[in-house]
Design an enzyme around this catalytic site. Structure first.
Site: not given
Length: 262
Positions: A134, A154
């Protein structure tokens, strides 16, 4: 000239119940690849199997025994590590279970699948690992992006996927096994819901803003995997045209010039 698709026969895709994973299963099946689709939603997996002919397995990626047996059940030419979870909030307010869950699914399961499957790729002299990271693994986001996306935990797990991908290429030096990292920005998946709803806390970030579709990422994966065998697409950072990461400004679709501070 050989391509990845002419050499590869079998693929394993995690997080295949929906979103990028399901789109990737469809794309690889369309290329004649036998795809083993892993996910948690049995009904969605059944529908995906009926649609594509893929093999499905409802699995908890925390179950190392299941992963070990799965790795020994077939000779996988393509491994797509896509499964991931997200949480909101800063590390200062996260619960212990949330931290553990993110690390277990986003990073630990990927490490186990790589160590279980890739050695056999090396032995057979062919294979391709695709890790979905990501842009959160490459950039530090401020308050707006954190609320929209997720926590620093995350970000940290996705940074780990980036580092894993880089080091795995080093470990595989001298072998024909390729490693690709796909680093998406805003994609209309269960994490980034491309809709406005009264009960959607992300609505102010998503509603009028440009997002990618899961098929866009699946096509990028197919490009990397289907590239000539002399070519390794090491990393692709894929963001919507109007998502410029560095400045944290996101232009609305209706504003073709200028930008709006979200």
């Amino acid at each position: 000239m050989r391509t990845g698709f002419s050499d590869y026969q079998t693929a394993l895709v995690t997080g295949a119940s929906s979103g990028i994973g399901a789109a990737t299963v469809r794309r690889l099946c369309a290329e004649g690849i036998e795809v083993h689709a892993l996910g948690r939603d049995t009904e969605r997996l059944a529908a995906l199997s009926a649609e594509t002919g893929c093999r499905t397995l409802a699995v908890d990626l925390n179950d190392l025994g299941v992963l070990t047996r799965l790795a020994a059940s077939a000779e996988f030419d393509i491994l797509v590590n896509n499964a991931g979870q997200s949480r909101r909030g800063t590390i200062l307010e996260m619960a212990a279970d949330d931290v553990d869950s993110l690390v277990d699914i986003n990073l630990r399961a990927v490490l186990h699948l790589v160590r279980l499957i890739v050695p056999d790729m090396v032995r057979r002299g062919r294979g391709h690992v695709v890790n979905i990271s990501s842009i959160a693994g490459h950039y530090a986001f401020g308050e707006n992006a954190t609320t929209f996306n997720s926590s620093v935990a995350y970000h940290a797990t996705k940074a780990g996927i980036h580092s894993l991908s880089q080091q795995l290429r080093v470990d595989l030096y001298g072998t024909p096994v390729r490693v690709t990292e796909i680093s998406p920005g805003r994609v209309a998946t269960s994490i980034f819901k491309n809709q406005v709803a009264a009960d959607n806390p992300d609505a102010r970030f998503v509603g009028g803003f440009e997002t990618l579709g899961a098929d866009d990422i699946a096509d990028a994966i197919a490009f990397a995997v289907g590239s000539p065998d002399r070519m390794n697409v090491a990393m692709l950072e894929i963001v919507p045209t109007f998502q410029v990461v560095g400045d944290l400004r996101f232009a609305r679709r209706t504003e073709l010039s200028g930008a709006d501070n979200a």
